[in-house]
Design a protein around this motif. Structure first.
Motif, PDB file in Angstrom:
ATOM      1  N   SER A 179      46.706  38.715  38.527  1.00 31.41           N
ATOM      2  CA  SER A 179      46.591  38.060  39.896  1.00 31.41           C
ATOM      3  C   SER A 179      47.651  38.386  40.643  1.00 31.41           C
ATOM      4  O   SER A 179      48.796  38.713  40.164  1.00 31.41           O
ATOM      5  CB  SER A 179      46.519  36.646  39.401  1.00 31.41           C
ATOM      6  OG  SER A 179      48.033  36.163  39.064  1.00 31.41           O
ATOM      7  N   SER A 181      49.156  38.149  44.572  1.00 31.49           N
ATOM      8  CA  SER A 181      49.203  37.439  45.770  1.00 31.49           C
ATOM      9  C   SER A 181      50.499  37.817  46.717  1.00 31.49           C
ATOM     10  O   SER A 181      51.400  38.361  46.365  1.00 31.49           O
ATOM     11  CB  SER A 181      49.295  35.993  45.670  1.00 31.49           C
ATOM     12  OG  SER A 181      50.406  35.506  44.943  1.00 31.49           O
ATOM     13  N   SER A 198      40.818  46.454  46.335  1.00 32.88           N
ATOM     14  CA  SER A 198      40.069  45.538  47.212  1.00 32.88           C
ATOM     15  C   SER A 198      40.926  44.376  47.362  1.00 32.88           C
ATOM     16  O   SER A 198      41.420  43.647  46.465  1.00 32.88           O
ATOM     17  CB  SER A 198      38.637  45.129  46.573  1.00 32.88           C
ATOM     18  OG  SER A 198      37.806  46.197  46.461  1.00 32.88           O
ATOM     19  N   LEU A 199      40.814  43.870  48.909  1.00 32.50           N
ATOM     20  CA  LEU A 199      41.607  42.794  48.993  1.00 32.50           C
ATOM     21  C   LEU A 199      40.740  41.597  49.625  1.00 32.50           C
ATOM     22  O   LEU A 199      39.583  41.985  50.056  1.00 32.50           O
ATOM     23  CB  LEU A 199      42.979  43.126  50.238  1.00 32.50           C
ATOM     24  CG  LEU A 199      43.749  44.005  49.507  1.00 32.50           C
ATOM     25  CD1 LEU A 199      44.927  44.195  51.049  1.00 32.50           C
ATOM     26  CD2 LEU A 199      44.536  43.459  48.430  1.00 32.50           C
ATOM     27  N   GLU A 200      41.273  40.389  49.454  1.00 32.58           N
ATOM     28  CA  GLU A 200      40.574  39.369  50.198  1.00 32.58           C
ATOM     29  C   GLU A 200      41.025  39.510  51.642  1.00 32.58           C
ATOM     30  O   GLU A 200      42.112  39.857  51.901  1.00 32.58           O
ATOM     31  CB  GLU A 200      40.673  37.874  49.444  1.00 32.58           C
ATOM     32  CG  GLU A 200      40.399  37.947  48.178  1.00 32.58           C
ATOM     33  CD  GLU A 200      40.544  36.376  47.659  1.00 32.58           C
ATOM     34  OE1 GLU A 200      41.383  35.632  48.198  1.00 32.58           O
ATOM     35  OE2 GLU A 200      40.168  36.112  46.421  1.00 32.58           O
ATOM     36  N   PRO A 201      40.191  38.694  52.471  1.00 33.64           N
ATOM     37  CA  PRO A 201      40.585  38.687  53.976  1.00 33.64           C
ATOM     38  C   PRO A 201      42.151  38.365  54.297  1.00 33.64           C
ATOM     39  O   PRO A 201      42.497  37.372  53.837  1.00 33.64           O
ATOM     40  CB  PRO A 201      39.511  38.017  54.723  1.00 33.64           C
ATOM     41  CG  PRO A 201      38.702  38.046  53.790  1.00 33.64           C
ATOM     42  CD  PRO A 201      39.179  37.992  52.367  1.00 33.64           C
ATOM     43  N   GLN A 203      44.980  36.130  55.708  1.00 27.34           N
ATOM     44  CA  GLN A 203      44.992  34.950  56.268  1.00 27.34           C
ATOM     45  C   GLN A 203      46.398  34.774  57.112  1.00 27.34           C
ATOM     46  O   GLN A 203      47.346  34.712  56.515  1.00 27.34           O
ATOM     47  CB  GLN A 203      44.937  33.859  55.184  1.00 27.34           C
ATOM     48  CG  GLN A 203      43.685  33.834  54.351  1.00 27.34           C
ATOM     49  CD  GLN A 203      42.252  33.758  55.266  1.00 27.34           C
ATOM     50  OE1 GLN A 203      42.655  32.745  55.882  1.00 27.34           O
ATOM     51  NE2 GLN A 203      41.352  34.177  54.719  1.00 27.34           N
ATOM     52  N   VAL A 214      47.870  37.295  51.670  1.00 29.57           N
ATOM     53  CA  VAL A 214      46.578  38.132  51.329  1.00 29.57           C
ATOM     54  C   VAL A 214      46.562  38.219  49.601  1.00 29.57           C
ATOM     55  O   VAL A 214      47.623  37.980  48.983  1.00 29.57           O
ATOM     56  CB  VAL A 214      46.735  39.454  51.751  1.00 29.57           C
ATOM     57  CG1 VAL A 214      47.772  40.281  51.357  1.00 29.57           C
ATOM     58  CG2 VAL A 214      45.070  40.036  51.605  1.00 29.57           C
ATOM     59  N   LYS A 215      45.731  38.376  48.992  1.00 28.27           N
ATOM     60  CA  LYS A 215      45.187  38.327  47.542  1.00 28.27           C
ATOM     61  C   LYS A 215      44.413  39.512  47.156  1.00 28.27           C
ATOM     62  O   LYS A 215      43.660  40.261  48.027  1.00 28.27           O
ATOM     63  CB  LYS A 215      44.664  36.981  47.109  1.00 28.27           C
ATOM     64  CG  LYS A 215      45.752  35.732  47.380  1.00 28.27           C
ATOM     65  CD  LYS A 215      44.818  34.553  46.680  1.00 28.27           C
ATOM     66  CE  LYS A 215      45.732  33.455  46.785  1.00 28.27           C
ATOM     67  NZ  LYS A 215      44.983  32.029  45.985  1.00 28.27           N
ATOM     68  N   ALA A 217      41.449  41.050  45.406  1.00 33.95           N
ATOM     69  CA  ALA A 217      40.075  40.668  45.151  1.00 33.95           C
ATOM     70  C   ALA A 217      39.851  40.262  43.668  1.00 33.95           C
ATOM     71  O   ALA A 217      40.497  41.053  42.890  1.00 33.95           O
ATOM     72  CB  ALA A 217      39.100  41.629  45.824  1.00 33.95           C
ATOM     73  N   ALA A 218      39.033  39.477  43.397  1.00 36.54           N
ATOM     74  CA  ALA A 218      38.833  39.154  41.941  1.00 36.54           C
ATOM     75  C   ALA A 218      38.046  40.162  41.213  1.00 36.54           C
ATOM     76  O   ALA A 218      37.412  41.073  41.898  1.00 36.54           O
ATOM     77  CB  ALA A 218      37.776  37.909  41.982  1.00 36.54           C
ATOM     78  N   HIS A 220      39.672  42.479  39.747  1.00 37.28           N
ATOM     79  CA  HIS A 220      40.370  44.061  39.586  1.00 37.28           C
ATOM     80  C   HIS A 220      40.889  44.114  38.112  1.00 37.28           C
ATOM     81  O   HIS A 220      41.536  43.250  37.484  1.00 37.28           O
ATOM     82  CB  HIS A 220      41.591  44.047  40.387  1.00 37.28           C
ATOM     83  CG  HIS A 220      42.359  44.990  40.609  1.00 37.28           C
ATOM     84  ND1 HIS A 220      41.966  46.276  41.020  1.00 37.28           N
ATOM     85  CD2 HIS A 220      43.604  45.368  40.016  1.00 37.28           C
ATOM     86  CE1 HIS A 220      42.933  47.067  40.831  1.00 37.28           C
ATOM     87  NE2 HIS A 220      43.988  46.794  40.153  1.00 37.28           N
TER      88      HIS A 220
END
Length: 679
Positions: A179, A181, A198-201, A203, A214-215, A217-218, A220
């Motif tokens: 994980s 972040s 890959s990243l989440e959008p 924020q 930013v985090k 992506a699940a 990975h």
């Protein structure tokens, strides 16, 4: 060749399952604080002792280490290394739990963690914290890299170090999760955050977009380095941050006094920048060891490190100024060169070199970079042609500090520009060679970022050398500044960091200034920055730790080049500063002992064994997958002549997606034959 094994290891040759890794990254402007938690579980029926060997960024300041075993939390102390090792051994002999974290004496980006007497069925959580500066890239992005489990590194014949076999497993079998972040804050608006994964959008946390999260992506798998690129608006602004000293530290000590971190972006006069030098001797050193046959990154199995290095070298060769001199060396366990001595750059010599470069492959065995460097440095320099050394390597060597010291020793006559090829290149080697060689470091991980990085390094190499660098301060009465390391190399538009300890107090004035003076093209120049002496709020001890790390690295480098009594005196200074600041060094270690609980520990030597990682291949020298086709840009560059023009022929038309007649018809009438040659 001999290769080290890396990972979490046990006395009984069984890997301890690494259950998960949790990483929290906090970026404030260009400084990153990383808090990592590594969670393990002993599934054996007996207490075990384990060793975990892993990478960190080579310029990181490790400043906290702790362990959580069951309900017990232990925070480590920094002590002289031999003292810490003896305390660890004594604890295990008496059946106590103990933890030892130490930096490698060969490379500042390798750490080993010993976990002693881990009870059966219990979990262990290891906490690490470090701070590091983020390097500015060619496109002005700030680069952060989170290294994955360390790959094997080549040990030259006769060197010491553990050895073992390298294994490979499918990505689906990598047994641990990650994980990751990120929280970013800056005085400047955050434009975007990019990654090789890959990243989440992104924020944003406020309306002016100066704070964001930013985090990852699940899903990975931590099977490769994670590269993060952060972009700010108007980031090239000189700044100075003053951080208050630690209240509990002794006044007059580094931790007890305020410390200032000055960040400069020198801008040279346009008259100088418009007249780039056309002279110079450019020596290129290409890594052709077996590991260069591995993929450039896991998302593109076809693109190999060696082909990326060839493409990078081709771009540089096509961009050299007419009349300069050049030569190309390649190395593995041995080394080769294209010309006996450096040749004048012309159409003929360029074409001969390109033909040899095109044939280069990863077929020369190990990564012994010392031999070719020693040979290059022994060659006489050409008068009035300053020598520029360009090194292309995946950085998998085990004698990093020895290589860097050699580069430093010859920095007076050779500037060194280093290119880390692939997503697992050693940051300690790549950054260290460039820093000590007065040059510039680049990391080539994705092909779409190769061209701007190459051109940036070449522009820097063509700039007149900046010399006679000095730093002066204008501060209130009774306040003085002591620089903690030699002034860094200065390049146009590139950030230069200076750390200084501020001694004394003044209640009258609240502003000071720093002036950096230097000579450029034989003329004196300077850059000045005014700054507020009031300490910044909520900065913790980040600046002090970075300043301590800078001073420690400078002293360590000095210690390695001295001998006898001087050597011991410098080593003593390093240990004192490391213990005082709580920042790791090559002469100290973090030690933690759980004295509240005892076990019967087995007394056997530790056997090192690697935790599998999906993209790690055996470093065979016979890997010869087909070469993929070049992209359009590289095809176009490959047709360019040494003097800069293209011949109007069928090959050029094909690259442009036209027939020769169409290209010829579009030629402007004002362009003459000498500018646009037809055949």
């Amino acid at each position: 060749m001999t290769m080290n094994s890396w990972g979490l290891l046990t006395l009984w040759k069984e890997p301890i399952p690494l259950k998960s890794i949790e990483v929290q990254l906090e970026v404030k402007d260009h400084v990153a604080t990383v808090v990592s938690t590594l969670n393990y579980e002993n599934q054996e029926d007996k207490p075990i002792e384990a060793v975990f060997v892993f990478p960190l960024p080579g310029d990181a300041a490790v400043c906290h280490f702790s362990a959580q075993i069951g309900q017990t939390h232990i925070v480590a102390e920094v002590k002289e290394k031999q003292e810490a090792m003896e305390e660890y051994d004594d604890a295990l002999s008496s059946g106590q739990q103990a933890f030892l974290l130490e930096e490698s004496e060969e490379s500042s980006d390798i750490f080993s963690l010993k976990v002693g007497s881990l009870p059966p069925g219990e979990s262990a959580s290891i906490g690490l914290e470090y701070v590091t500066e983020l390097a500015v890239q060619a496109d002005d992005g700030l680069r952060f890299c989170l290294p994955a489990v360390l790959n094997p590194r080549y040990q030259p014949q006769g060197s010491d170090g553990p050895s073992g076999q390298v294994t490979s497993v499918p990505a689906s079998l990598v047994p641990y999760s990650l994980s990751f972040s990120v929280q970013v804050s800056s005085p400047h608006a955050i434009s975007k955050v990019e990654s090789s994964c890959s990243l989440e959008p992104l924020q944003y946390l406020n309306t002016d977009q100066t704070q964001a999260t930013v985090k990852l992506a699940a899903g990975h798998k931590f099977d490769r380095d994670i590269e993060l690129l952060i972009y700010y608006k108007d980031a090239h602004q000189p700044t100075a941050v003053v951080e208050a000293g630690q209240a509990s530290a002794k006044p007059g000590s580094l931790m007890g006094d305020p410390v200032v971190m000055v960040s400069l972006y020198p801008e040279f006069p346009q008259s100088v920048m418009s007249s780039l030098t056309s002279c110079g001797e450019f020596v290129f050193l290409m890594d052709r060891s077996g590991s260069m046959a591995l993929p450039l990154d896991c998302s593109n199995e076809e693109k190999r490190c060696i082909s990326s290095a060839r493409d990078t070298l081709m771009l540089l060769l096509k961009s050299l100024p007419m009349g300069c001199y050049f030569n190309i060396y390649s190395f593995g366990s041995s080394f080769e060169h294209i010309f006996p001595t450096s040749m004048e750059y012309s159409e003929k010599t360029m074409n001969k070199a390109l033909k040899e470069v095109e044939k280069m492959d990863a077929n020369l065995g190990g990564t012994d970079i010392l031999q070719p460097l020693q040979h290059i440095y022994s060659q006489p320099c050409i008068p009035e042609q300053p020598r520029q050394l360009f090194v292309f390597t995946d950085g998998k060597v085990g004698n990093t500090k020895e290589v860097i010291d050699l580069v430093k020793k010859n920095s007076g006559s050779h500037r060194c520009f280093s290119f880390g090829i692939g997503d697992e290149a050693s940051s300690a080697l790549i950054n260290g060679m460039a820093k000590e060689g007065g040059g510039h470091a680049q990391f080539i991980i994705r092909t779409n970022r190769m061209r701007p990085k190459v051109m940036q390094s070449l522009r820097v190499a063509l700039h007149p050398n900046v010399g006679d660098i000095s730093v002066s301060w204008d501060l209130p009465k009774r306040v003085s500044a002591t620089i903690l390391s030699p002034p860094p190399a200065i390049f146009q538009g590139q950030r230069s960091l200076i750390y200084a300890q501020l001694t004394g107090q003044s209640s009258d004035a609240t502003e000071g200034s720093v002036t950096v003076k230097y000579t450029l093209a034989g003329h004196p120049h300077q850059n000045q920055l005014h700054f507020d002496l009031k300490p910044a709020e909520d900065s913790g001890l980040t600046v002090h730790r970075l300043a301590s790390r800078t001073a420690i690295r400078s002293l360590e480098s000095q210690q390695r080049t001295q001998s006898g009594q001087q050597d011991e005196e410098v080593k003593k200074k390093v240990v004192e500063l490391s213990v005082q600041s709580g920042v790791s060094s090559s002469f100290t270690a973090f030690i933690a002992v759980n004295k509240a609980r005892q076990f019967k520990s087995a007394q056997r030597p530790v056997v090192l064994r690697y935790i599998p990682k999906d993209n790690l291949k055996s470093l065979r020298t016979d890997i010869q997958p087909p070469r993929p086709g070049k992209n359009l840009l590289l095809q176009l560059v490959s047709l360019q002549k040494a003097s800069g023009f293209w011949e109007l022929d069928t090959d050029l038309a094909t690259v442009l997606g036209k027939i020769k007649k169409e290209v010829k018809k579009s030629k402007p009438k004002s362009v003459g034959y000498s500018q646009y040659k037809e055949q």
